[in-house]
Design a protein around this motif. Structure first.
Motif, PDB file in Angstrom:
ATOM      1  N   VAL A 160       0.891  -1.163   0.000  1.00  0.00           N
ATOM      2  CA  VAL A 160       0.000   0.000   0.000  1.00  0.00           C
ATOM      3  C   VAL A 160       0.928   1.211   0.000  1.00  0.00           C
ATOM      4  O   VAL A 160       1.725   1.385   0.918  1.00  0.00           O
ATOM      5  N   ILE A 161       0.855   2.012  -1.037  1.00  0.00           N
ATOM      6  CA  ILE A 161       1.854   3.040  -1.292  1.00  0.00           C
ATOM      7  C   ILE A 161       2.020   4.009  -0.118  1.00  0.00           C
ATOM      8  O   ILE A 161       3.140   4.268   0.304  1.00  0.00           O
ATOM      9  N   ALA A 162       0.937   4.540   0.430  1.00  0.00           N
ATOM     10  CA  ALA A 162       1.052   5.526   1.515  1.00  0.00           C
ATOM     11  C   ALA A 162       1.766   4.938   2.732  1.00  0.00           C
ATOM     12  O   ALA A 162       2.687   5.546   3.268  1.00  0.00           O
ATOM     13  N   SER A 163       1.369   3.749   3.160  1.00  0.00           N
ATOM     14  CA  SER A 163       2.011   3.177   4.350  1.00  0.00           C
ATOM     15  C   SER A 163       3.422   2.696   4.047  1.00  0.00           C
ATOM     16  O   SER A 163       4.294   2.723   4.905  1.00  0.00           O
ATOM     17  N   THR A 164       3.671   2.279   2.798  1.00  0.00           N
ATOM     18  CA  THR A 164       5.018   1.858   2.425  1.00  0.00           C
ATOM     19  C   THR A 164       5.973   3.049   2.475  1.00  0.00           C
ATOM     20  O   THR A 164       7.095   2.941   2.958  1.00  0.00           O
ATOM     21  N   LEU A 165       5.519   4.216   2.002  1.00  0.00           N
ATOM     22  CA  LEU A 165       6.375   5.406   2.012  1.00  0.00           C
ATOM     23  C   LEU A 165       6.401   6.102   3.353  1.00  0.00           C
ATOM     24  O   LEU A 165       7.455   6.390   3.900  1.00  0.00           O
ATOM     25  N   PHE A 166       5.206   6.410   3.882  1.00  0.00           N
ATOM     26  CA  PHE A 166       5.137   7.278   5.047  1.00  0.00           C
ATOM     27  C   PHE A 166       5.131   6.523   6.374  1.00  0.00           C
ATOM     28  O   PHE A 166       5.278   7.124   7.421  1.00  0.00           O
ATOM     29  N   GLY A 167       4.972   5.206   6.338  1.00  0.00           N
ATOM     30  CA  GLY A 167       5.018   4.420   7.567  1.00  0.00           C
ATOM     31  C   GLY A 167       6.320   3.657   7.692  1.00  0.00           C
ATOM     32  O   GLY A 167       6.476   2.831   8.580  1.00  0.00           O
ATOM     33  N   ALA A 168       7.266   3.911   6.792  1.00  0.00           N
ATOM     34  CA  ALA A 168       8.537   3.175   6.780  1.00  0.00           C
ATOM     35  C   ALA A 168       9.398   3.571   7.967  1.00  0.00           C
ATOM     36  O   ALA A 168       9.409   4.707   8.404  1.00  0.00           O
ATOM     37  N   MET A 169      10.116   2.587   8.496  1.00  0.00           N
ATOM     38  CA  MET A 169      11.104   2.828   9.556  1.00  0.00           C
ATOM     39  C   MET A 169      12.416   2.244   9.091  1.00  0.00           C
ATOM     40  O   MET A 169      12.465   1.050   8.826  1.00  0.00           O
ATOM     41  N   PRO A 170      13.484   3.002   8.953  1.00  0.00           N
ATOM     42  CA  PRO A 170      13.555   4.434   9.230  1.00  0.00           C
ATOM     43  C   PRO A 170      12.750   5.220   8.204  1.00  0.00           C
ATOM     44  O   PRO A 170      12.435   4.706   7.138  1.00  0.00           O
ATOM     45  N   LEU A 171      12.444   6.469   8.537  1.00  0.00           N
ATOM     46  CA  LEU A 171      11.635   7.312   7.657  1.00  0.00           C
ATOM     47  C   LEU A 171      12.293   7.496   6.300  1.00  0.00           C
ATOM     48  O   LEU A 171      13.512   7.536   6.180  1.00  0.00           O
ATOM     49  N   VAL A 172      11.464   7.573   5.264  1.00  0.00           N
ATOM     50  CA  VAL A 172      11.962   7.841   3.915  1.00  0.00           C
ATOM     51  C   VAL A 172      12.223   9.344   3.827  1.00  0.00           C
ATOM     52  O   VAL A 172      11.349  10.144   4.101  1.00  0.00           O
TER      53      VAL A 172
END
Length: 112
Positions: free
Chosen positions: A97-109
């Motif tokens: 899911v693009i939003a969680s893949t980008l904005f929920g990534a740890m460490p932050l993108v």
């Protein structure tokens, strides 16, 4: 579905599901990295990567194929509930899911 039917589908390399959408319902932008998806539906919009939005209405009894890795979303633009049946050529298609893949990534993108 009884357990014998579930076991019968295991290891066949396919997956099918039904998804119901409320009026205005949205399945956010996503992609399947390990499978091609075929959808039989009432109405759908999709978006492809490369920052180009393609809008296509698919009517009842029509279908469309989303190739492996294609980024898209579905939206019911109708005023009544819609239903789709999806099939994958893998029993484990994965999903991003693009939003969680980008904005929920740890460490932050970080955008540079």
């Amino acid at each position: 579905m009884d357990s014998s039917a579930k076991k019968g589908l295991n290891t066949l390399g396919v997956l099918m599901a039904r998804i119901d959408y409320a009026p205005g319902g949205l399945n956010p932008p996503h992609t399947y990295p390990r499978a091609t998806k075929m959808i039989l539906c009432l109405k759908v919009n999709w978006m492809r990567a490369a920052n180009v939005v393609i809008s296509k209405h698919i009517m009842k009894r029509e279908n469309f194929v989303f190739s492996i890795g294609f980024v898209y979303f579905h939206k019911n633009n109708g005023k009544v509930p819609a239903a789709v049946v999806v099939g994958f050529n893998s029993q484990l298609p994965g999903i991003h899911v693009i939003a969680s893949t980008l904005f929920g990534a740890m460490p932050l993108v970080k955008v540079v």
